[in-house]
Write a protein that holds these residues in place. Sequence first.
Motif, PDB file in Angstrom:
ATOM      1  N   LYS A  30     -39.667  64.500 -22.661  1.00 13.96           N
ATOM      2  CA  LYS A  30     -41.110  64.330 -22.786  1.00 13.96           C
ATOM      3  C   LYS A  30     -41.551  63.057 -22.062  1.00 13.96           C
ATOM      4  O   LYS A  30     -40.828  62.075 -21.997  1.00 13.96           O
ATOM      5  CB  LYS A  30     -41.511  64.234 -24.260  1.00 13.96           C
ATOM      6  N   ASN A  31     -42.769  63.104 -21.529  1.00 15.37           N
ATOM      7  CA  ASN A  31     -43.399  61.924 -20.931  1.00 15.37           C
ATOM      8  C   ASN A  31     -42.553  61.253 -19.852  1.00 15.37           C
ATOM      9  O   ASN A  31     -42.455  60.025 -19.794  1.00 15.37           O
ATOM     10  CB  ASN A  31     -43.738  60.900 -22.028  1.00 15.37           C
ATOM     11  N   ILE A  32     -41.950  62.063 -19.007  1.00 18.98           N
ATOM     12  CA  ILE A  32     -41.168  61.508 -17.914  1.00 18.98           C
ATOM     13  C   ILE A  32     -42.089  61.030 -16.787  1.00 18.98           C
ATOM     14  O   ILE A  32     -43.182  61.562 -16.605  1.00 18.98           O
ATOM     15  CB  ILE A  32     -40.161  62.534 -17.358  1.00 18.98           C
ATOM     16  N   THR A  33     -41.641  60.029 -16.056  1.00 20.76           N
ATOM     17  CA  THR A  33     -42.370  59.532 -14.895  1.00 20.76           C
ATOM     18  C   THR A  33     -41.528  59.803 -13.647  1.00 20.76           C
ATOM     19  O   THR A  33     -40.401  59.314 -13.550  1.00 20.76           O
ATOM     20  CB  THR A  33     -42.644  58.025 -15.007  1.00 20.76           C
ATOM     21  N   VAL A  34     -42.066  60.599 -12.727  1.00 16.46           N
ATOM     22  CA  VAL A  34     -41.353  60.946 -11.503  1.00 16.46           C
ATOM     23  C   VAL A  34     -42.008  60.222 -10.329  1.00 16.46           C
ATOM     24  O   VAL A  34     -43.197  60.394 -10.065  1.00 16.46           O
ATOM     25  CB  VAL A  34     -41.371  62.467 -11.255  1.00 16.46           C
ATOM     26  N   LEU A  35     -41.222  59.413  -9.642  1.00 15.59           N
ATOM     27  CA  LEU A  35     -41.678  58.751  -8.423  1.00 15.59           C
ATOM     28  C   LEU A  35     -41.055  59.493  -7.251  1.00 15.59           C
ATOM     29  O   LEU A  35     -39.835  59.562  -7.141  1.00 15.59           O
ATOM     30  CB  LEU A  35     -41.253  57.282  -8.400  1.00 15.59           C
ATOM     31  N   SER A  36     -41.876  60.040  -6.390  1.00 11.15           N
ATOM     32  CA  SER A  36     -41.386  60.850  -5.285  1.00 11.15           C
ATOM     33  C   SER A  36     -42.000  60.376  -3.977  1.00 11.15           C
ATOM     34  O   SER A  36     -43.199  60.113  -3.908  1.00 11.15           O
ATOM     35  CB  SER A  36     -41.734  62.322  -5.523  1.00 11.15           C
ATOM     36  N   SER A  37     -41.187  60.302  -2.932  1.00 11.53           N
ATOM     37  CA  SER A  37     -41.667  59.817  -1.634  1.00 11.53           C
ATOM     38  C   SER A  37     -42.573  60.818  -0.939  1.00 11.53           C
ATOM     39  O   SER A  37     -43.262  60.475   0.023  1.00 11.53           O
ATOM     40  CB  SER A  37     -40.484  59.479  -0.719  1.00 11.53           C
ATOM     41  N   ASN A  38     -42.576  62.053  -1.424  1.00  9.10           N
ATOM     42  CA  ASN A  38     -43.459  63.082  -0.864  1.00  9.10           C
ATOM     43  C   ASN A  38     -43.824  64.087  -1.955  1.00  9.10           C
ATOM     44  O   ASN A  38     -43.724  63.771  -3.140  1.00  9.10           O
ATOM     45  CB  ASN A  38     -42.820  63.752   0.366  1.00  9.10           C
ATOM     46  N   CYS A  39     -44.201  65.304  -1.567  1.00 13.56           N
ATOM     47  CA  CYS A  39     -44.786  66.259  -2.508  1.00 13.56           C
ATOM     48  C   CYS A  39     -43.793  66.925  -3.470  1.00 13.56           C
ATOM     49  O   CYS A  39     -44.215  67.633  -4.384  1.00 13.56           O
ATOM     50  CB  CYS A  39     -45.512  67.365  -1.741  1.00 13.56           C
ATOM     51  N   ASN A  53     -47.511  61.776 -14.748  1.00  7.70           N
ATOM     52  CA  ASN A  53     -47.450  60.391 -15.227  1.00  7.70           C
ATOM     53  C   ASN A  53     -47.013  59.455 -14.110  1.00  7.70           C
ATOM     54  O   ASN A  53     -46.236  58.523 -14.316  1.00  7.70           O
ATOM     55  CB  ASN A  53     -46.464  60.294 -16.395  1.00  7.70           C
ATOM     56  N   SER A  54     -47.520  59.696 -12.932  1.00  8.98           N
ATOM     57  CA  SER A  54     -47.159  58.929 -11.755  1.00  8.98           C
ATOM     58  C   SER A  54     -48.216  59.140 -10.684  1.00  8.98           C
ATOM     59  O   SER A  54     -48.736  60.247 -10.543  1.00  8.98           O
ATOM     60  CB  SER A  54     -45.794  59.383 -11.227  1.00  8.98           C
ATOM     61  N   PRO A  55     -48.535  58.113  -9.903  1.00  6.26           N
ATOM     62  CA  PRO A  55     -49.511  58.278  -8.824  1.00  6.26           C
ATOM     63  C   PRO A  55     -48.917  58.932  -7.584  1.00  6.26           C
ATOM     64  O   PRO A  55     -49.652  59.269  -6.665  1.00  6.26           O
ATOM     65  CB  PRO A  55     -49.937  56.840  -8.530  1.00  6.26           C
ATOM     66  N   PHE A  56     -47.607  59.122  -7.556  1.00  7.89           N
ATOM     67  CA  PHE A  56     -46.949  59.666  -6.363  1.00  7.89           C
ATOM     68  C   PHE A  56     -47.002  61.190  -6.352  1.00  7.89           C
ATOM     69  O   PHE A  56     -45.975  61.886  -6.414  1.00  7.89           O
ATOM     70  CB  PHE A  56     -45.508  59.166  -6.288  1.00  7.89           C
ATOM     71  N   ILE A  57     -48.219  61.698  -6.243  1.00 12.60           N
ATOM     72  CA  ILE A  57     -48.475  63.140  -6.244  1.00 12.60           C
ATOM     73  C   ILE A  57     -49.353  63.468  -5.037  1.00 12.60           C
ATOM     74  O   ILE A  57     -50.364  62.811  -4.791  1.00 12.60           O
ATOM     75  CB  ILE A  57     -49.204  63.571  -7.541  1.00 12.60           C
ATOM     76  N   ASN A  58     -48.968  64.507  -4.301  1.00 13.59           N
ATOM     77  CA  ASN A  58     -49.763  64.968  -3.147  1.00 13.59           C
ATOM     78  C   ASN A  58     -49.979  63.879  -2.094  1.00 13.59           C
ATOM     79  O   ASN A  58     -51.067  63.747  -1.519  1.00 13.59           O
ATOM     80  CB  ASN A  58     -51.116  65.518  -3.609  1.00 13.59           C
ATOM     81  N   LEU A  59     -48.944  63.095  -1.845  1.00 13.14           N
ATOM     82  CA  LEU A  59     -49.004  62.032  -0.846  1.00 13.14           C
ATOM     83  C   LEU A  59     -47.600  61.789  -0.309  1.00 13.14           C
ATOM     84  O   LEU A  59     -46.633  62.367  -0.774  1.00 13.14           O
ATOM     85  CB  LEU A  59     -49.574  60.748  -1.457  1.00 13.14           C
ATOM     86  N   TYR A  60     -47.505  60.900   0.687  1.00  9.41           N
ATOM     87  CA  TYR A  60     -46.177  60.509   1.144  1.00  9.41           C
ATOM     88  C   TYR A  60     -46.191  59.089   1.695  1.00  9.41           C
ATOM     89  O   TYR A  60     -47.240  58.548   2.096  1.00  9.41           O
ATOM     90  CB  TYR A  60     -45.632  61.479   2.192  1.00  9.41           C
ATOM     91  N   ALA A  63     -39.848  56.342   4.495  1.00 11.98           N
ATOM     92  CA  ALA A  63     -38.662  56.016   3.698  1.00 11.98           C
ATOM     93  C   ALA A  63     -38.587  54.513   3.411  1.00 11.98           C
ATOM     94  O   ALA A  63     -38.322  54.091   2.275  1.00 11.98           O
ATOM     95  CB  ALA A  63     -37.408  56.490   4.432  1.00 11.98           C
ATOM     96  N   LYS A  64     -38.826  53.702   4.422  1.00 13.73           N
ATOM     97  CA  LYS A  64     -38.730  52.249   4.251  1.00 13.73           C
ATOM     98  C   LYS A  64     -39.786  51.723   3.286  1.00 13.73           C
ATOM     99  O   LYS A  64     -39.496  50.841   2.461  1.00 13.73           O
ATOM    100  CB  LYS A  64     -38.843  51.557   5.607  1.00 13.73           C
ATOM    101  N   ASP A  65     -41.004  52.240   3.355  1.00  9.32           N
ATOM    102  CA  ASP A  65     -42.052  51.789   2.438  1.00  9.32           C
ATOM    103  C   ASP A  65     -41.751  52.208   0.999  1.00  9.32           C
ATOM    104  O   ASP A  65     -42.006  51.453   0.057  1.00  9.32           O
ATOM    105  CB  ASP A  65     -43.412  52.328   2.876  1.00  9.32           C
ATOM    106  N   PHE A  66     -41.222  53.422   0.832  1.00 14.70           N
ATOM    107  CA  PHE A  66     -40.893  53.886  -0.515  1.00 14.70           C
ATOM    108  C   PHE A  66     -39.799  53.019  -1.125  1.00 14.70           C
ATOM    109  O   PHE A  66     -39.887  52.614  -2.299  1.00 14.70           O
ATOM    110  CB  PHE A  66     -40.449  55.346  -0.465  1.00 14.70           C
ATOM    111  N   ILE A  67     -38.789  52.712  -0.350  1.00 13.47           N
ATOM    112  CA  ILE A  67     -37.703  51.860  -0.847  1.00 13.47           C
ATOM    113  C   ILE A  67     -38.221  50.459  -1.156  1.00 13.47           C
ATOM    114  O   ILE A  67     -37.836  49.845  -2.156  1.00 13.47           O
ATOM    115  CB  ILE A  67     -36.552  51.816   0.176  1.00 13.47           C
TER     116      ILE A  67
END
Length: 209
Positions: A30-39, A53-60, A63-67
Amino acid sequence: MISRKQITNKINYYLRNWKNTKNRKRLKAKNITVLSSNCIGGFVLHDLNQKFNSPFINLYLTAKDFIQYLKHIEYYHNQSLQFITTEKRYPVAKLDNLTIHFMHYHSEQEAKDKWENRTKRMSLENLFIVMTDRDGCTYQDLVEFDNLPFKHKIIFTHQPHPELKSTVYIAGFEQNGMVGDLFEYTGLNGKRYYDYFDFVDWFNQAEKN
């Protein structure tokens, strides 16, 4: 007349719904937070009918910026977006020195509202991090990602890297230099490429901790 592609899409649609229903019943976390570099993260959460529960949705991000974000997550967590003018048809913003491409948003205001509201819902103690070897990802980026101090992290790669613990090899993209669109169907089976990894079992690890 219905085309072959339309028939294929309809079959995959029904098979996908059946698969998603089964996985939603399997999910205990429950209530997991997924951080994803893309969709990919958004697709998985939508499959499982989970709140974003994360702003990393429908964006990208590259690789270097995500890290870079992950290395200084608490700092960036408190920064504000500053939208910039580009030739893109979608909003693009800076988060301090990072560039975020909101390619599935219609306006800066929509992107800003979604980012801020979902950032507030993040749980930094319950993070699941997803990346792919796209968007300029190099081998050094793979190594840096693998060394990040997060318990739950994976990166989909187009070649096997047994020396790196967090990589998930997806066959079929060896000649492409990177993984393809992992949300595409692999055939007439309702299965997408990212289904080669069991996200439900991974998320459920949070309940075992």
